[in-house]
Write a protein that holds these residues in place. Structure first.
Motif, PDB file in Angstrom:
ATOM      1  N   SER A 114       0.811  -1.222   0.000  1.00 27.30           N
ATOM      2  CA  SER A 114       0.000   0.000   0.000  1.00 27.30           C
ATOM      3  C   SER A 114       0.840   1.266   0.000  1.00 27.30           C
ATOM      4  CB  SER A 114      -0.924   0.011   1.218  1.00 27.30           C
ATOM      5  OG  SER A 114      -0.181   0.155   2.422  1.00 27.30           O
ATOM      6  N   GLY A 115       2.150   1.159   0.156  1.00 27.09           N
ATOM      7  CA  GLY A 115       3.002   2.347   0.191  1.00 27.09           C
ATOM      8  C   GLY A 115       2.784   3.201   1.418  1.00 27.09           C
ATOM      9  N   THR A 116       2.487   2.558   2.552  1.00 29.35           N
ATOM     10  CA  THR A 116       2.106   3.277   3.773  1.00 29.35           C
ATOM     11  C   THR A 116       2.993   2.858   4.934  1.00 29.35           C
ATOM     12  OG1 THR A 116      -0.190   3.272   3.000  1.00 29.35           O
ATOM     13  CG2 THR A 116       0.162   3.804   5.316  1.00 29.35           C
ATOM     14  N   ILE A 117       3.225   3.794   5.843  1.00 23.76           N
ATOM     15  CA  ILE A 117       3.856   3.487   7.118  1.00 23.76           C
ATOM     16  C   ILE A 117       2.768   3.553   8.189  1.00 23.76           C
ATOM     17  CG2 ILE A 117       5.630   4.107   8.797  1.00 23.76           C
ATOM     18  CD1 ILE A 117       6.953   5.734   6.507  1.00 23.76           C
ATOM     19  N   PHE A 118       2.596   2.459   8.919  1.00 25.10           N
ATOM     20  CA  PHE A 118       1.662   2.430  10.038  1.00 25.10           C
ATOM     21  C   PHE A 118       2.435   2.411  11.347  1.00 25.10           C
ATOM     22  CE2 PHE A 118      -0.925   0.350   6.672  1.00 25.10           C
ATOM     23  CZ  PHE A 118      -1.984   1.249   6.637  1.00 25.10           C
ATOM     24  N   GLN A 119       1.780   2.925  12.397  1.00 23.56           N
ATOM     25  CA  GLN A 119       2.373   2.847  13.725  1.00 23.56           C
ATOM     26  C   GLN A 119       1.365   2.197  14.670  1.00 23.56           C
ATOM     27  OE1 GLN A 119       3.401   6.956  14.474  1.00 23.56           O
ATOM     28  NE2 GLN A 119       1.442   7.392  15.456  1.00 23.56           N
ATOM     29  N   PHE A 120       1.903   1.474  15.666  1.00 24.80           N
ATOM     30  CA  PHE A 120       1.069   0.713  16.585  1.00 24.80           C
ATOM     31  C   PHE A 120       1.485   1.006  18.018  1.00 24.80           C
ATOM     32  CE2 PHE A 120       1.344  -1.602  12.628  1.00 24.80           C
ATOM     33  CZ  PHE A 120       0.057  -2.060  12.403  1.00 24.80           C
ATOM     34  N   THR A 121       0.480   1.159  18.888  1.00 21.10           N
ATOM     35  CA  THR A 121       0.767   1.231  20.312  1.00 21.10           C
ATOM     36  C   THR A 121       1.077  -0.172  20.815  1.00 21.10           C
ATOM     37  OG1 THR A 121      -1.527   0.866  20.973  1.00 21.10           O
ATOM     38  CG2 THR A 121      -0.860   3.142  20.524  1.00 21.10           C
ATOM     39  N   SER A 122       1.481  -0.273  22.074  1.00 23.17           N
ATOM     40  CA  SER A 122       1.814  -1.579  22.637  1.00 23.17           C
ATOM     41  C   SER A 122       0.608  -2.504  22.683  1.00 23.17           C
ATOM     42  CB  SER A 122       2.404  -1.413  24.036  1.00 23.17           C
ATOM     43  OG  SER A 122       1.482  -0.739  24.885  1.00 23.17           O
ATOM     44  N   SER A 123      -0.603  -1.940  22.704  1.00 19.88           N
ATOM     45  CA  SER A 123      -1.814  -2.760  22.717  1.00 19.88           C
ATOM     46  C   SER A 123      -2.297  -3.113  21.319  1.00 19.88           C
ATOM     47  CB  SER A 123      -2.929  -2.028  23.474  1.00 19.88           C
ATOM     48  OG  SER A 123      -3.262  -0.806  22.822  1.00 19.88           O
ATOM     49  N   GLY A 124      -1.623  -2.604  20.279  1.00 27.66           N
ATOM     50  CA  GLY A 124      -1.981  -2.945  18.915  1.00 27.66           C
ATOM     51  C   GLY A 124      -2.839  -1.927  18.192  1.00 27.66           C
ATOM     52  N   GLY A 132       1.783   7.298   0.608  1.00 30.74           N
ATOM     53  CA  GLY A 132       2.238   7.783  -0.687  1.00 30.74           C
ATOM     54  C   GLY A 132       3.647   7.396  -1.043  1.00 30.74           C
ATOM     55  N   LEU A 133       4.159   6.292  -0.457  1.00 32.81           N
ATOM     56  CA  LEU A 133       5.516   5.847  -0.740  1.00 32.81           C
ATOM     57  C   LEU A 133       5.528   4.820  -1.872  1.00 32.81           C
ATOM     58  CD1 LEU A 133       6.603   5.534   2.954  1.00 32.81           C
ATOM     59  CD2 LEU A 133       7.681   7.068   1.314  1.00 32.81           C
ATOM     60  N   ASN A 134       6.660   4.702  -2.526  1.00 27.10           N
ATOM     61  CA  ASN A 134       6.839   3.789  -3.648  1.00 27.10           C
ATOM     62  C   ASN A 134       7.627   2.566  -3.160  1.00 27.10           C
ATOM     63  OD1 ASN A 134       7.388   2.450  -6.025  1.00 27.10           O
ATOM     64  ND2 ASN A 134       8.073   4.262  -7.144  1.00 27.10           N
ATOM     65  N   LYS A 135       6.899   1.518  -2.762  1.00 28.75           N
ATOM     66  CA  LYS A 135       7.493   0.261  -2.317  1.00 28.75           C
ATOM     67  C   LYS A 135       8.441   0.457  -1.126  1.00 28.75           C
ATOM     68  CE  LYS A 135       7.170  -1.772  -6.950  1.00 28.75           C
ATOM     69  NZ  LYS A 135       7.912  -2.378  -8.081  1.00 28.75           N
ATOM     70  N   PRO A 136       7.910   0.900   0.017  1.00 26.42           N
ATOM     71  CA  PRO A 136       8.768   1.048   1.204  1.00 26.42           C
ATOM     72  C   PRO A 136       9.187  -0.314   1.743  1.00 26.42           C
ATOM     73  CG  PRO A 136       6.474   1.374   1.797  1.00 26.42           C
ATOM     74  CD  PRO A 136       6.511   1.252   0.298  1.00 26.42           C
ATOM     75  N   THR A 137      10.417  -0.398   2.204  1.00 28.85           N
ATOM     76  CA  THR A 137      10.947  -1.657   2.725  1.00 28.85           C
ATOM     77  C   THR A 137      11.502  -1.447   4.131  1.00 28.85           C
ATOM     78  OG1 THR A 137      12.959  -1.175   1.452  1.00 28.85           O
ATOM     79  CG2 THR A 137      11.401  -2.738   0.497  1.00 28.85           C
ATOM     80  N   GLY A 138      12.788  -1.169   4.259  1.00 32.24           N
ATOM     81  CA  GLY A 138      13.410  -1.044   5.565  1.00 32.24           C
ATOM     82  C   GLY A 138      12.967   0.194   6.313  1.00 32.24           C
ATOM     83  N   ILE A 139      12.972   0.091   7.637  1.00 33.34           N
ATOM     84  CA  ILE A 139      12.635   1.224   8.491  1.00 33.34           C
ATOM     85  C   ILE A 139      13.497   1.151   9.744  1.00 33.34           C
ATOM     86  CG2 ILE A 139      10.728  -0.015   9.616  1.00 33.34           C
ATOM     87  CD1 ILE A 139       9.231   2.735   9.651  1.00 33.34           C
TER      88      ILE A 139
END
Length: 397
Positions: A114-124, A132-139
């Motif tokens: 999806s070209g997206t960065i998601f963030q999660f709390t400790s509870s999920g 809007g990213l083009n094939k994001p991989t490493g972070i």
């Protein structure tokens, strides 16, 4: 830095209650594409931990729990410390590829599809960090607290500002960047699979090739000593080890045992001991300095409460007490926090809830989250006053 009265105290890091089925700090974990997630002890002994459909990135949280991104099943699975069976942490993703924790325990995930960065709390709980990213991989999360993301579709490394999530180009001109990691000096290392290269980027953005001739360089992790481990994502590929100066050796070769992929070292966890020290506070260079160490290399910072007590010591039989102590916390770069009267520091409710409120309003207290490293607590008296004072540091893990 004031340096006359110095009390050295140690906040130790130890690992408690871990099952031997899960390895130990210093073990290197590796995903194998469409096979097991395996671990290697420092002597290269291999144990297959779990089988998965398409394990990609792997990451450890502050508690030593293992998180595995499954590229094929579009989910993140969590394996609690000491357990070999996992639970679903997050689903309905689109080809999850990269995982990284920041110092507060937030998990970041790159969604390749999806070209997206998601963030999660400790509870999920899931929110969108950026899209809007083009094939994001490493972070990776840098020592400056900023998020760095590899965009494999354009060969670009983006850096995000803290809080506002505004991205800028940190490095470009790569071929197919994959996993990334920071060394202890703040240099970013990138496995560039398309160029069979490991790229090094200094904090100022200066880029150079660190190592070449690595077949489909994909996984990359760095141990506390700064040694760089890189996987060759090819059948029978090797995991190579490089010293910080670039000396190369083979850590292990997979042979017919699959494709070595993304890497992660099991951390030495932050498990802190409470400490205290007392001294007579004078003026100028003769203030009271208590040094302490936060040990470990856990992904999430340790939380402590540091206090400077004076007036309340009289009730314990201490004479000539410091009537109005001021507390400062320092790291190697200077002052990171200061407090005079503990109720005036904006942390009154949190400190009271922890049961660590000083008995006298004139005494000082600071609640802080600290990365592994060395620190000093500096105690002085308001308006140059002197007297006996006590510094204590409490673990709030």
């Amino acid at each position: 830095m004031k340096n006359a009265l110095f009390a050295a105290v140690l906040i130790l890091s130890v690992r408690m209650g871990a099952s031997t089925s899960r390895g130990a700090p210093g073990d290197l974990w590796v995903s194998t594409g469409n096979g097991p997630v395996a671990k290697f002890s420092p002597d290269n002994t291999r144990i297959n931990f779990i089988n998965a459909s398409g394990p990609e990135a792997i990451a450890f949280d502050a508690k030593g729990d293992l998180f595995v991104a499954d590229f094929n099943f579009n989910q993140i699975t969590k394996f609690a410390l000491g357990r070999i069976s996992g639970t679903s942490f997050a689903g309905t993703l689109n080809q999850p590829t990269g995982l990284a924790f920041d110092g507060s325990g937030t998990l970041y995930e790159t969604d390749f599809g999806s070209g997206t960065i998601f963030q999660f709390t400790s509870s999920g709980t899931k929110t969108t960090f950026n899209g809007g990213l083009n094939k994001p991989t490493g972070i990776a999360v840098g020592p400056d607290g900023r998020v760095y993301v590899a965009e494999s579709g354009t060969g670009t490394i983006f850096r995000y500002s803290v809080g506002l999530h505004i991205r800028s180009v940190f490095a470009s001109g790569l071929t197919t960047p994959q996993e990334m990691a920071f060394d202890p000096s703040g240099n970013l290392f990138i496995a560039d699979s398309g160029a069979n290269t490991v790229v090094k980027v200094l904090p100022d953005g200066t880029k150079s090739n660190f190592a070449t001739g690595i077949s489909t360089a994909t996984g990359l992790s760095i141990d506390p000593a700064g040694n760089i481990f890189v996987s060759e994502f090819v059948s029978g590929g090797s995991i190579l080890q490089f010293t910080p100066a670039g000396g190369k050796s083979t850590f292990t070769t997979f042979g017919t045992n699959g494709f070595p992929g993304w890497l992660a070292f099991e951390p030495t966890l932050h498990a802190l001991l409470n400490v205290s020290s007392r001294a007579f506070v004078q003026t100028g260079n003769n203030v009271f300095i208590a040094g302490f160490i936060v040990g470990g290399n856990g992904a999430v910072n340790g939380t402590v409460v540091a206090r400077a007590l004076g007036p309340s010591l009289a009730g314990l039989g201490v004479t000539d007490t410091l009537q109005d102590p001021v507390l400062e916390l320092h790291n190697g770069n200077g002052t990171i926090a200061t407090n005079d009267n503990w109720k005036d520091g904006g942390q009154q409710a949190e400190i009271q809830a922890l049961g660590l409120a000083p008995a006298d309003d004139r005494e000082s207290a600071i609640l802080a989250t600290l990365a592994a490293g060395t620190y000093t607590a500096v105690v002085s008296g308001v308006n140059g006053t002197t007297g006996n004072a006590l510094v204590d540091v409490y673990n709030i893990q």
